[in-house]
Design a protein around this motif. Structure first.
Motif, PDB file in Angstrom:
ATOM      1  N   HIS A 107       0.825  -1.196   0.000  1.00  0.00           N
ATOM      2  CA  HIS A 107       0.000   0.000   0.000  1.00  0.00           C
ATOM      3  C   HIS A 107       0.864   1.252   0.000  1.00  0.00           C
ATOM      4  O   HIS A 107       2.001   1.231   0.453  1.00  0.00           O
ATOM      5  CB  HIS A 107      -0.924   0.035   1.224  1.00  0.00           C
ATOM      6  CG  HIS A 107      -1.740  -1.209   1.372  1.00  0.00           C
ATOM      7  ND1 HIS A 107      -2.793  -1.502   0.548  1.00  0.00           N
ATOM      8  CD2 HIS A 107      -1.610  -2.262   2.216  1.00  0.00           C
ATOM      9  CE1 HIS A 107      -3.294  -2.669   0.886  1.00  0.00           C
ATOM     10  NE2 HIS A 107      -2.594  -3.154   1.886  1.00  0.00           N
ATOM     11  N   LEU A 163     -11.478  -2.160  -2.219  1.00  0.00           N
ATOM     12  CA  LEU A 163     -10.758  -1.695  -3.408  1.00  0.00           C
ATOM     13  C   LEU A 163     -11.370  -2.266  -4.680  1.00  0.00           C
ATOM     14  O   LEU A 163     -11.449  -1.574  -5.707  1.00  0.00           O
ATOM     15  CB  LEU A 163      -9.283  -2.080  -3.312  1.00  0.00           C
ATOM     16  CG  LEU A 163      -8.484  -1.437  -2.180  1.00  0.00           C
ATOM     17  CD1 LEU A 163      -7.045  -1.931  -2.202  1.00  0.00           C
ATOM     18  CD2 LEU A 163      -8.514   0.088  -2.279  1.00  0.00           C
ATOM     19  N   ARG A 193     -12.728  -0.098  -7.819  1.00  0.00           N
ATOM     20  CA  ARG A 193     -12.243  -0.304  -9.190  1.00  0.00           C
ATOM     21  C   ARG A 193     -13.378  -0.663 -10.139  1.00  0.00           C
ATOM     22  O   ARG A 193     -13.287  -0.440 -11.353  1.00  0.00           O
ATOM     23  CB  ARG A 193     -11.190  -1.413  -9.227  1.00  0.00           C
ATOM     24  CG  ARG A 193      -9.853  -1.045  -8.665  1.00  0.00           C
ATOM     25  CD  ARG A 193      -8.772  -2.018  -9.133  1.00  0.00           C
ATOM     26  NE  ARG A 193      -9.089  -3.402  -8.832  1.00  0.00           N
ATOM     27  CZ  ARG A 193      -8.774  -4.018  -7.706  1.00  0.00           C
ATOM     28  NH1 ARG A 193      -8.112  -3.350  -6.747  1.00  0.00           N
ATOM     29  NH2 ARG A 193      -9.083  -5.287  -7.515  1.00  0.00           N
ATOM     30  N   GLY A 244     -14.733   2.066   1.688  1.00  0.00           N
ATOM     31  CA  GLY A 244     -13.359   2.452   1.990  1.00  0.00           C
ATOM     32  C   GLY A 244     -13.182   3.308   3.223  1.00  0.00           C
ATOM     33  O   GLY A 244     -12.049   3.514   3.669  1.00  0.00           O
ATOM     34  N   HIS A 291      -8.553   3.918  -0.118  1.00  0.00           N
ATOM     35  CA  HIS A 291      -9.204   4.181  -1.401  1.00  0.00           C
ATOM     36  C   HIS A 291      -8.234   3.941  -2.552  1.00  0.00           C
ATOM     37  O   HIS A 291      -7.013   4.005  -2.376  1.00  0.00           O
ATOM     38  CB  HIS A 291      -9.698   5.629  -1.469  1.00  0.00           C
ATOM     39  CG  HIS A 291     -10.775   5.956  -0.484  1.00  0.00           C
ATOM     40  ND1 HIS A 291     -12.049   5.434  -0.561  1.00  0.00           N
ATOM     41  CD2 HIS A 291     -10.771   6.747   0.618  1.00  0.00           C
ATOM     42  CE1 HIS A 291     -12.782   5.899   0.437  1.00  0.00           C
ATOM     43  NE2 HIS A 291     -12.034   6.691   1.174  1.00  0.00           N
ATOM     44  N   ILE A 292      -8.799   3.686  -3.711  1.00  0.00           N
ATOM     45  CA  ILE A 292      -7.985   3.532  -4.905  1.00  0.00           C
ATOM     46  C   ILE A 292      -7.451   4.889  -5.346  1.00  0.00           C
ATOM     47  O   ILE A 292      -8.007   5.938  -5.018  1.00  0.00           O
ATOM     48  CB  ILE A 292      -8.783   2.894  -6.058  1.00  0.00           C
ATOM     49  CG1 ILE A 292      -9.993   3.765  -6.428  1.00  0.00           C
ATOM     50  CG2 ILE A 292      -9.209   1.480  -5.708  1.00  0.00           C
ATOM     51  CD1 ILE A 292     -10.722   3.317  -7.686  1.00  0.00           C
ATOM     52  N   THR A 293      -6.351   4.858  -6.095  1.00  0.00           N
ATOM     53  CA  THR A 293      -5.814   6.076  -6.700  1.00  0.00           C
ATOM     54  C   THR A 293      -5.871   6.013  -8.218  1.00  0.00           C
ATOM     55  O   THR A 293      -5.551   6.993  -8.892  1.00  0.00           O
ATOM     56  CB  THR A 293      -4.354   6.295  -6.271  1.00  0.00           C
ATOM     57  OG1 THR A 293      -3.560   5.174  -6.714  1.00  0.00           O
ATOM     58  CG2 THR A 293      -4.240   6.440  -4.766  1.00  0.00           C
ATOM     59  N   PRO A 305      -3.043   1.782  -3.651  1.00  0.00           N
ATOM     60  CA  PRO A 305      -4.133   2.432  -2.923  1.00  0.00           C
ATOM     61  C   PRO A 305      -3.604   3.532  -2.008  1.00  0.00           C
ATOM     62  O   PRO A 305      -2.437   3.529  -1.616  1.00  0.00           O
ATOM     63  CB  PRO A 305      -4.758   1.292  -2.108  1.00  0.00           C
ATOM     64  CG  PRO A 305      -4.234   0.036  -2.721  1.00  0.00           C
ATOM     65  CD  PRO A 305      -2.900   0.367  -3.284  1.00  0.00           C
TER      66      PRO A 305
END
Length: 534
Positions: free
Chosen positions: A66, A258, A262, A286, A397-399, A407
């Protein structure tokens, strides 16, 4: 479409919850069940040896990576919160049910049926216990007996030190306000047994359950807001699986949230920033990340019998030692190290437990992977302390839209005054017991060292070199949560989550047993849903 890619149910994750759920759904021979597992199997003998269980979570190949955010002290690199192997975290840890009131707190207005009675029913159905195992049991339950190893010399000294503080040894840590008990593990034959091995592996006799290992879910496929399949990465490339009935996410507090994001399910702002098309707005995905943060004392033991063998000095002695090593390895598979868990009041007032103290008669590497801590030598032991109930909340959270995008993890460790005070108190109580005879005379604290005393130094140590024990809550149950009381993901159809991520708060024990129960209960929910739909 290949018949192998068209099934009734797709379960994402073969950990504690996913394995229990696969067992429940697979019990009906008419259900075709596919379990997708990102990691490999737990076939290697190393995963079945009790002694290395404490080191296993530190191996990079079995952990998620991460991109963390800065903490109050410094930027902390993380390597935790996901067991990338069939069986998940249960391939490398024991199980414990937690306290009597843990699950009753889940039942709130709008969320019914999630209480201690329901969990107890699931535990009873899953477990059968050997001598000294805890709680009611069903001799025909699915989970193998939990057994404990006889204490070694170092553990005996530790137990005697606890006794000088009035901390008695019981069969169960629920027996009193301050007690200690052997840590039970799923080892009916002496070798480690994960939930994957004991539950889902019944597929050998059930052709309707199939497990695809080394298969990582990239995204959920939707027709509008109805989940219809999963797109996954395999060593041979990208593939898709289709579910006729439902898809259930059992990928844990990290993987499930996640995967939802996505796939376009989550906070619209987060998804827009990450470049993901919105399928269903669910702002709670999240958030509410709850983690337990503690730390370990690394100890060097001197004068304890049978801690290490003398070095052989002749060829014959070397040959004999080599043969002995093979025999001891087999013996380790049958018995292994011993671990003793104590639940304590950090203030020593016996008003009620608020911390855990785990003694392990083997060295434990630093779990956050910064290289600090023990050397791994056999003369080392470890004492880990951890406050039970954390009030700090983080997020994950996802990036970006792909699996390769790291994440954004905001741990939130020790972000409340209550957590800071409890952590310092737990550290102080642990060190008081370490200084108690007869254990004190055979141990030397090598890490963090006796110069770590004042509250600021303690908090710095816990943040910099601590242990993150459990993670829950990123897909929490609740009226404003990610899932409803039937575990359905709000805003979608034919999609559920059933793992540690649905827990609204941490339990006082390890989360593995609760995760298994969640998976078991999810199986009951799905079976009832199918009955109603006919």
């Amino acid at each position: 479409m290949s018949s192998k890619k068209l099934v009734d149910y797709i379960i994402v994750g073969a950990g504690a919850a996913g394995s229990a759920l696969a067992q429940r759904l697979g019990a009906n021979p008419h259900n075709r069940v596919l379990v997708i597992e990102a990691g490999g199997t737990d076939e290697h003998p190393h995963h079945r040896m009790p002694a290395p269980y404490a080191q296993e979570p530190t191996r990079p190949r079995y952990r998620d990576q991460h991109a963390p955010q800065p903490l109050a002290v410094r930027r902390l690199g993380h390597r935790r919160m996901g067991g990338l192997i069939a069986g998940g975290s249960t391939a490398a840890s024991g199980t414990g049910r937690g306290g009597e009131a843990d699950h009753d707190m889940w039942e709130t207005p709008g969320v019914t049926g999630w209480n201690r009675a329901r969990f107890l029913g699931a535990y009873t159905a899953m477990e059968r216990h050997a001598a000294r195992a805890t709680g009611p049991h069903d001799d025909r339950g699915r989970q193998p007996a939990e057994v404990v190893s006889p204490p070694d010399a170092a553990t005996e000294l530790w137990i005697r030190a606890l006794a000088r503080w009035g901390i008695d040894t019981e069969e169960d840590v629920d027996e009193g306000p301050e007690v200690t008990a052997d840590l039970p593990r799923s080892m009916p034959t002496g070798a480690w047994t994960s939930t994957f091995r004991t539950l889902a592996r019944r597929r050998a006799r059930r052709r309707n359950v199939r497990v695809r290992s080394h298969c990582t879910a990239r995204r959920i496929l939707f027709d509008g807001t109805t989940a219809i399949g999963v797109e996954a990465e395999t060593p041979r490339g990208t593939t898709q699986f289709t579910a006729r009935r439902e898809i259930i996410l059992c990928a844990g507090a990290v993987g499930s949230s996640l995967l939802l994001e996505r796939s376009g399910v989550g906070d619209p702002e987060v998804l827009t920033t990450a470049g993901v098309h919105l399928v269903a707005a669910n702002p709670a995905v999240g958030s509410n990340l709850r983690q337990r943060r503690g730390a370990a004392f690394t100890l060097r033991l001197d004068g304890v019998p049978d801690r290490r063998d003398p070095k052989p000095v002749t060829p014959a002695a070397r040959l004999k030692a080599k043969a002995g090593k093979v025999l001891r390895r087999a013996e380790a598979q049958r018995g292994g190290d011993t671990s003793v868990l104590a639940v304590l009041d950090s203030q020593g007032e016996a008003s009620g437990p608020d911390m855990e103290l785990l003694f392990t008669s083997t060295p434990v590497a630093d779990r956050d992977g910064d290289g600090a801590g023990g050397t791994g030598r056999p003369e080392e032991a470890t004492v880990t302390f951890c406050p039970q109930s954390s009030t700090s909340v983080g997020s994950l959270h996802i990036t970006g839209p792909t699996l390769q995008d790291p994440p954004r993890l905001v741990p939130g460790y020790l972000s409340t005054d209550q957590d800071k005070e409890r952590t310092v108190a737990a550290f102080t109580r642990a060190r008081e017991i370490l200084a108690t005879e007869p254990f004190a005379s055979v141990m030397t604290e090598t890490f963090p060292g006796t110069d770590v005393v004042d509250p600021e130094a303690v908090l710095r140590y816990v943040l910099d070199h601590g242990v993150t024990v459990d993670a829950v809550g990123t897909c929490a149950l609740g009226t404003d949560g990610v899932v409803d009381d039937e575990l359905r993901v709000r805003g979608t159809h034919r999609l559920r989550v059933a793992d540690a991520s649905v827990m609204p708060a941490l339990t006082t024990g390890d989360t593995e047993a609760t995760s298994m129960a969640v998976g078991w209960i999810a199986g009951d929910i799905l079976r009832n849903a199918n009955t109603r739909s006919r």
